[in-house]
Design a protein around this motif. Structure first.
Motif, PDB file in Angstrom:
ATOM      1  N   CYS A  52       0.824  -1.207   0.000  1.00 14.13           N
ATOM      2  CA  CYS A  52       0.000   0.000   0.000  1.00 14.13           C
ATOM      3  C   CYS A  52       0.861   1.262   0.000  1.00 14.13           C
ATOM      4  CB  CYS A  52      -0.916  -0.019   1.228  1.00 14.13           C
ATOM      5  SG  CYS A  52      -1.883   1.482   1.477  1.00 14.13           S
TER       6      CYS A  52
ATOM      7  N   TRP B 297      -6.840  -2.241  -4.152  1.00 16.03           N
ATOM      8  CA  TRP B 297      -7.585  -1.038  -4.496  1.00 16.03           C
ATOM      9  C   TRP B 297      -6.619  -0.007  -5.065  1.00 16.03           C
ATOM     10  CZ3 TRP B 297     -12.906  -1.011  -3.801  1.00 16.03           C
ATOM     11  CH2 TRP B 297     -13.412  -2.076  -3.061  1.00 16.03           C
TER      12      TRP B 297
ATOM     13  N   SER C  79      -6.330   4.455  -6.250  1.00 16.99           N
ATOM     14  CA  SER C  79      -6.882   5.783  -6.498  1.00 16.99           C
ATOM     15  C   SER C  79      -6.558   6.120  -7.944  1.00 16.99           C
ATOM     16  CB  SER C  79      -6.271   6.827  -5.554  1.00 16.99           C
ATOM     17  OG  SER C  79      -6.691   8.125  -5.934  1.00 16.99           O
TER      18      SER C  79
ATOM     19  N   LEU D 294      -7.287  -2.074   1.718  1.00 21.57           N
ATOM     20  CA  LEU D 294      -8.698  -1.886   2.038  1.00 21.57           C
ATOM     21  C   LEU D 294      -8.898  -0.837   3.132  1.00 21.57           C
ATOM     22  CD1 LEU D 294     -11.658  -2.752   1.729  1.00 21.57           C
ATOM     23  CD2 LEU D 294     -11.208  -4.573   3.387  1.00 21.57           C
TER      24      LEU D 294
ATOM     25  N   CYS E  52      -6.922   1.756   4.007  1.00 20.22           N
ATOM     26  CA  CYS E  52      -6.649   3.101   3.484  1.00 20.22           C
ATOM     27  C   CYS E  52      -7.696   3.494   2.443  1.00 20.22           C
ATOM     28  CB  CYS E  52      -5.251   3.163   2.877  1.00 20.22           C
ATOM     29  SG  CYS E  52      -3.924   3.085   4.103  1.00 20.22           S
ATOM     30  N   CYS E  53      -8.237   2.512   1.756  1.00 12.11           N
ATOM     31  CA  CYS E  53      -9.288   2.761   0.769  1.00 12.11           C
ATOM     32  C   CYS E  53     -10.465   3.493   1.402  1.00 12.11           C
ATOM     33  CB  CYS E  53      -9.733   1.433   0.171  1.00 12.11           C
ATOM     34  SG  CYS E  53     -11.337   1.453  -0.614  1.00 12.11           S
TER      35      CYS E  53
ATOM     36  N   HIS F 116      -9.617   7.140   1.776  1.00 14.84           N
ATOM     37  CA  HIS F 116      -9.620   7.790   0.461  1.00 14.84           C
ATOM     38  C   HIS F 116     -11.041   8.097   0.011  1.00 14.84           C
ATOM     39  CE1 HIS F 116      -5.474   7.685  -1.382  1.00 14.84           C
ATOM     40  NE2 HIS F 116      -5.274   6.999  -0.258  1.00 14.84           N
ATOM     41  N   ARG F 117     -11.960   7.172   0.229  1.00 15.35           N
ATOM     42  CA  ARG F 117     -13.351   7.407  -0.162  1.00 15.35           C
ATOM     43  C   ARG F 117     -13.930   8.609   0.579  1.00 15.35           C
ATOM     44  NH1 ARG F 117     -15.585   3.554  -3.324  1.00 15.35           N
ATOM     45  NH2 ARG F 117     -14.728   1.439  -3.304  1.00 15.35           N
TER      46      ARG F 117
ATOM     47  N   SER G 164      -9.832  11.870  -4.546  1.00 19.88           N
ATOM     48  CA  SER G 164      -9.380  10.505  -4.787  1.00 19.88           C
ATOM     49  C   SER G 164     -10.550   9.642  -5.257  1.00 19.88           C
ATOM     50  CB  SER G 164      -8.774   9.917  -3.505  1.00 19.88           C
ATOM     51  OG  SER G 164      -8.295   8.611  -3.720  1.00 19.88           O
TER      52      SER G 164
ATOM     53  N   VAL H 215     -11.635   6.078  -5.912  1.00 18.28           N
ATOM     54  CA  VAL H 215     -11.194   4.744  -5.530  1.00 18.28           C
ATOM     55  C   VAL H 215     -11.884   3.695  -6.404  1.00 18.28           C
ATOM     56  CG1 VAL H 215     -11.102   3.054  -3.665  1.00 18.28           C
ATOM     57  CG2 VAL H 215     -10.772   5.484  -3.165  1.00 18.28           C
TER      58      VAL H 215
ATOM     59  N   SER I   2     -11.720  -0.712  -7.319  1.00 21.17           N
ATOM     60  CA  SER I   2     -11.166  -2.033  -7.041  1.00 21.17           C
ATOM     61  C   SER I   2     -10.359  -2.500  -8.252  1.00 21.17           C
ATOM     62  CB  SER I   2     -12.288  -3.030  -6.747  1.00 21.17           C
ATOM     63  OG  SER I   2     -11.792  -4.354  -6.757  1.00 21.17           O
TER      64      SER I   2
END
Length: 293
Positions: free
Chosen positions: A30, A40, A42, A51, A53-54, A57-58, A65, A67, A69
């Motif tokens: 990551c 995942w 950006s 996941l 950090c995803c 970001h969302r 960002s 995001v 998959s």
């Protein structure tokens, strides 16, 4: 033996390019916390993330960002091209983590949500770790500043103002007796440190009474500024796409708006639908003018 249809049993060329990028050594962990095997990404920043950090970001919003998959979502060719142009985690981190303060510790794979969120917001939203020469600085009004030049092109637009803590306002000339005016004017706004969206307001000019507002729209300038600062001196690069503001239900975009380097300048064409009105559209071009110019 019959050949399987496209998309069944055979990865598309775009998927293959994305997979080739993902298996590079710097993309196997990551970009933000170092967790192994990120699934995942950006798409507009150009990093692969885990996941945990995803989720952060969302929360930043797609204007900062977007995001996706790596395995489940559909990717457009433009999104894949943007990832490949950045080059992956090492290339992106060389910009976004160029100046992490001494003694500051990045979150690790087991870090809690609060620590992780603070770092990611500082890194991408507040851009605290960029090189000083790439940061937007808040400078007294009698000094040079970073500026945003808007060349108005088609449709209706009478007022161009910035809705930020340091509110600035500029206005076009009036074009009379024309329902589809073309200004071709250049309006310049300084960009303060705590900038917000650029607010556009359209008025119907009345000689003997107050002008009637005919609609409004907002321009998120974060994608342009982030892209411009990340690439630095645009004159060192050929013509290329470096960023994108994505159309969504939360903005007035008619279509995705790309940020490009064109002839050594950072430019962005924007097409907007007027809000709070039955119909009406705006088309304009933004250009980023860095401090030294």
């Amino acid at each position: 033996m019959s050949r399987p249809p496209a998309g069944i049993g055979r990865p598309s060329s775009g998927r293959r390019r994305l997979k080739d990028l993902l298996v590079q050594s710097d993309n196997r962990s990551c970009a933000d916390c170092g967790a192994p095997d990120p699934k995942w990404a950006s798409a507009n920043i150009g990093v692969f993330i885990c996941l945990k950090c995803c989720g952060v970001h969302r929360s930043l919003g797609t204007h900062i960002s977007k995001v996706l998959s790596v395995t489940l979502d559909e990717w457009s060719d433009d999104e894949i091209d943007a990832m490949i142009e950045v080059g992956g985690n090492a290339s992106a981190n060389s910009i976004y983590e160029a100046f992490i303060p001494q003694g500051y510790t990045k979150p690790g794979p087991e870090s809690g949500h609060e620590e992780r969120a603070k770092f990611i917001r500082s890194k991408y939203e507040l851009q605290e770790f960029l090189k000083p020469s790439l940061r937007i600085s808040s400078i007294p009004s009698n000094s040079k500043k970073n500026s945003l030049k808007a060349s108005l092109s088609r449709k209706i637009m009478d007022t161009f103002s910035s809705s930020s803590s340091q509110k600035l306002k500029v206005q076009t000339g009036i074009i009379r007796s024309n329902l589809n005016p073309v200004w071709n004017e250049e309006l310049m706004l300084s960009v303060p440190q705590n900038f917000g969206p650029v607010k556009l307001e359209v008025y119907d000019h009345d000689t003997f009474s107050a002008d009637d507002i005919m609609g409004q729209a907002e321009i998120d300038i974060q994608p342009m500024i982030t892209s411009a600062m990340a690439f630095g001196d645009a004159g060192m690069f050929g013509n290329m796409q470096i960023g994108k503001w994505l159309k969504s239900n939360d903005n007035a975009l008619k279509e995705d708006s790309t940020v490009n380097i064109i002839d050594g300048k950072v430019k962005q064409d924007v097409s907007l639908k007027l809000q709070n009105v039955e119909s009406g559209e705006l088309e304009l071009e933004l250009e980023w003018i860095p401090l030294e110019q």
